[in-house]
Structures are given as C-alpha cells and as structure tokens.
Write an enzyme that holds these catalytic residues in place. Sequence first.
Site, PDB file in Angstrom:
ATOM      1  N   GLN A   1     -64.479  78.234  99.451  1.00  0.00           N
ATOM      2  CA  GLN A   1     -63.096  78.335  98.986  1.00  0.00           C
ATOM      3  C   GLN A   1     -62.986  79.499  98.008  1.00  0.00           C
ATOM      4  O   GLN A   1     -63.535  79.448  96.912  1.00  0.00           O
ATOM      5  CB  GLN A   1     -62.700  77.027  98.309  1.00  0.00           C
ATOM      6  N   GLY A   2     -62.321  80.577  98.409  1.00  0.00           N
ATOM      7  CA  GLY A   2     -62.206  81.773  97.584  1.00  0.00           C
ATOM      8  C   GLY A   2     -60.903  81.805  96.810  1.00  0.00           C
ATOM      9  O   GLY A   2     -59.936  82.452  97.228  1.00  0.00           O
TER      10      GLY A   2
ATOM     11  N   SER B   1     -60.755  81.257  92.673  1.00  0.00           N
ATOM     12  CA  SER B   1     -60.905  81.762  91.313  1.00  0.00           C
ATOM     13  C   SER B   1     -61.390  83.208  91.289  1.00  0.00           C
ATOM     14  O   SER B   1     -62.143  83.649  92.161  1.00  0.00           O
ATOM     15  CB  SER B   1     -61.891  80.895  90.525  1.00  0.00           C
TER      16      SER B   1
ATOM     17  N   SER C   1     -68.234  78.110  95.370  1.00  0.00           N
ATOM     18  CA  SER C   1     -69.322  77.185  95.685  1.00  0.00           C
ATOM     19  C   SER C   1     -69.872  77.429  97.083  1.00  0.00           C
ATOM     20  O   SER C   1     -69.114  77.526  98.058  1.00  0.00           O
ATOM     21  CB  SER C   1     -68.832  75.739  95.576  1.00  0.00           C
TER      22      SER C   1
ATOM     23  N   GLU D   1     -58.717  68.266  96.831  1.00  0.00           N
ATOM     24  CA  GLU D   1     -59.909  68.457  96.017  1.00  0.00           C
ATOM     25  C   GLU D   1     -60.026  67.363  94.968  1.00  0.00           C
ATOM     26  O   GLU D   1     -61.122  67.074  94.474  1.00  0.00           O
ATOM     27  CB  GLU D   1     -59.839  69.835  95.355  1.00  0.00           C
TER      28      GLU D   1
ATOM     29  N   SER E   1     -59.658  72.846  84.985  1.00  0.00           N
ATOM     30  CA  SER E   1     -60.127  72.401  83.676  1.00  0.00           C
ATOM     31  C   SER E   1     -59.309  71.223  83.161  1.00  0.00           C
ATOM     32  O   SER E   1     -58.149  71.017  83.543  1.00  0.00           O
ATOM     33  CB  SER E   1     -60.057  73.555  82.674  1.00  0.00           C
TER      34      SER E   1
ATOM     35  N   GLU F   1     -57.965  70.814  80.305  1.00  0.00           N
ATOM     36  CA  GLU F   1     -56.762  71.256  79.604  1.00  0.00           C
ATOM     37  C   GLU F   1     -55.614  71.523  80.575  1.00  0.00           C
ATOM     38  O   GLU F   1     -54.463  71.131  80.328  1.00  0.00           O
ATOM     39  CB  GLU F   1     -57.061  72.518  78.778  1.00  0.00           C
TER      40      GLU F   1
END
Length: 376
Positions: A122-123, A125, A157, A240, A357, A359
């Site tokens: 999965q591209g 980030s 990943s 996900e 994240s 946050e």
Amino acid sequence: MDLQEFRDGLDAWLGENASELEAAFGPDVTLDQEMEHLSKVKRLAFDAGWMRWGWPERVGGYGGSTLMRAYLGEALASRDMIEPGIYSMTEVLVPTMIEFARPELAAEMVPRLLRGDETWCQGFSEPSTGSNLGSLTCRARRDGDVWRVTGQKVWTSLAQYADRCVLLARTGAPESGSKGITALFADMDAPGITVRPIRAMHGRDEFCEVFFDDVPVPVGRTLGEVDRGWTVAMDLLPYERSTSLWHRSAYLRQRLGRLLASATDGALDPRDLGEAVQMAFAFHARSRGTQHRMARGERLGPETSIDKVLLATTEQTVFDLAADAVAPGIAVGDDADSDRWRTEFLYSRAATIYGGSAEIQRDIIACRLLDLGTDR
C-alpha cells in the site's frame, strides 16, 4: 454454508493440518521465512476452499457472510498459524480492489492475493505527509495510455516482497489537496522502482521506502475516477481498521492467555492484569460489533477510528504487562520465547503510530463523530 457449519469445518481442518500450518518463532526465524510460511498457509486454505468463503464469486470466492473470513483470520491468529499484521494486508486491500478496479482486473488479480501467489503493498505515506495524506507530492502525469509516476513513498509494509502496489499519486494541481489525487495499481517490477527496506527497532525489515522514477502504470490500472483517489483512500482505511484489527484482537487475547499460563506466582501485578484483561475484552467487543456491521452491509467510516484507538491502547497495555512479568527475558534472554516477547514488546511501541496515529484518530473521533470542530 452457514457460519456455524463453516466454523465447525474449518476448526476440524485446522486440527488435521496443525503441524503443517503452525508458524515457527524465534531469533533464527527470518522475515523471509515468515513470508514463505504465510504464502503456504494462504495457498493451503485457498485450495481447501476456506480462503474463498466470504468473498464475491466474481473474484474467485464462494460468497457467503464476511464473518466467515473474519473467523478464518481469528482462527489462524489464535492458533499461532500466521502473524496477523502481514496476513491482514489481504483484508486491507482486496475490498477496495473489488469496489474500484475494473471488474476484469479484479477478477484476474484478487485470486492471486487470496491464494498467496502474490504479495501486495500500500503506497500511501510519504516522508513529509504521513498523517496529512492530502498533501502528498508523488506525482502521476498522463502519457498516452500510461501514467508516469515520480516520487517517493515510505513506511510501505512488505514492499520488498510485493508484486503490486495500491498507490496514491497527485494528478491535479499541487494546491488541489485531496481533490487532485488518483489511485493506481502498479506492478512492482516495473522499470524505475527502487525499494529500500528499513530496519525497525524490533529487528524486522517490515517497512520500506519506495522510489518511483518515471514509472509507467497503464491507464487501465486506474482505481476509481481520475482525481478522485481520496474516495478510494477513505474506502480503504476503514478496512485497515476493521477485519484486520479483529485478527489482532484474537492474537492479543491469545498472547495474554499465554502470559497468564507461564507467569510465575507474584509476577503479575493484579491491578495491571485487570486493566489488560479489561482492555482486551473491550477491544474484542468493539471489534466484534464492527464485524457484524460490515456483515450487514453497512458502510464503514470514521467510527473505525475508535477501533484503532482501542487496538493501540490494548496492545501496549498487554505487552507492558508482559515486560514487567518477564523482564529479564525481554532484556537479555536469547531463547525463542524471550525473543518473541521482546520482539512483540518493541513492535507494540508503534501501535499508536501505524495505521493512523492515535492523535489523528482522536481528532477524527472528535470532529467527525462528536462534532467538536473541523479536521485539522
């Protein structure tokens, strides 16, 4: 086949094939070996039919409730037959392929991933756009019947093993934000792709940075509409944080049970143990509800951020407890059991970062679910 019949048949098959399906753990087991084992488990489960239930017939499945494939992942994880993180990439990527790829492309490609013949990555980030996905800069320009992709992705990943990549690239003006992004399905052996693994602190090269230098991607590999890739991303991310987290829940409860069985008298603080058990079963209950919502055909959305926050908290609570209970082994032990606890404890530190994240997840919950403001 109904769900109970599926569960009974699968449990019997797993018992009969346990010696072949059980994964190995320890300091001498490499990521290469883990990936080889995963491919074997998926191939055996696919050929026996279990991996095909819960998926549409148009992509090689047998149909049936999505709860069937949720239970398959749960059963494999709880029996130590797979590592749930790498297994669950199927649950992250396949539903979006089915939804947005051309039907003939999905019919061709999805069975390859289900059977373990291929690995996908999965591209999303990028170095400066991890959580702020709308500001990505990897660019795709149209050149006849292909896109030409140039840019960089990071924290990708399993990219070093991947045959394909579900890729987000900017096709609109730089200032267009999330409205100028297109989703593509790229071949990882295409010219111009360079993959560099990243060694994480738990000792695995699970993540990679990926460089694209004028990489050709056929226009027929566009997922969804041009400049509407944000829709694809928003469809993928809840997956996900749904079935893949259910697999993780089963794994964490199994590891908590192993800890209870192996800890010496007095090694576990009762209050810390109570908190870990409470978190594990709260996460389990929340994730179970998500699985049933998906099985009813409800569309998943920002509410899966709650699942992700619970996962991160649960994972770190469980392995903090383990660290206190088996501290010498985690610090200096060199046997297989100590190595496994140490690797899992270190990996758990990333639980508040990977997959979005903590946050950002709390921001989504506050703004989109509780209406406490607008997204930052």
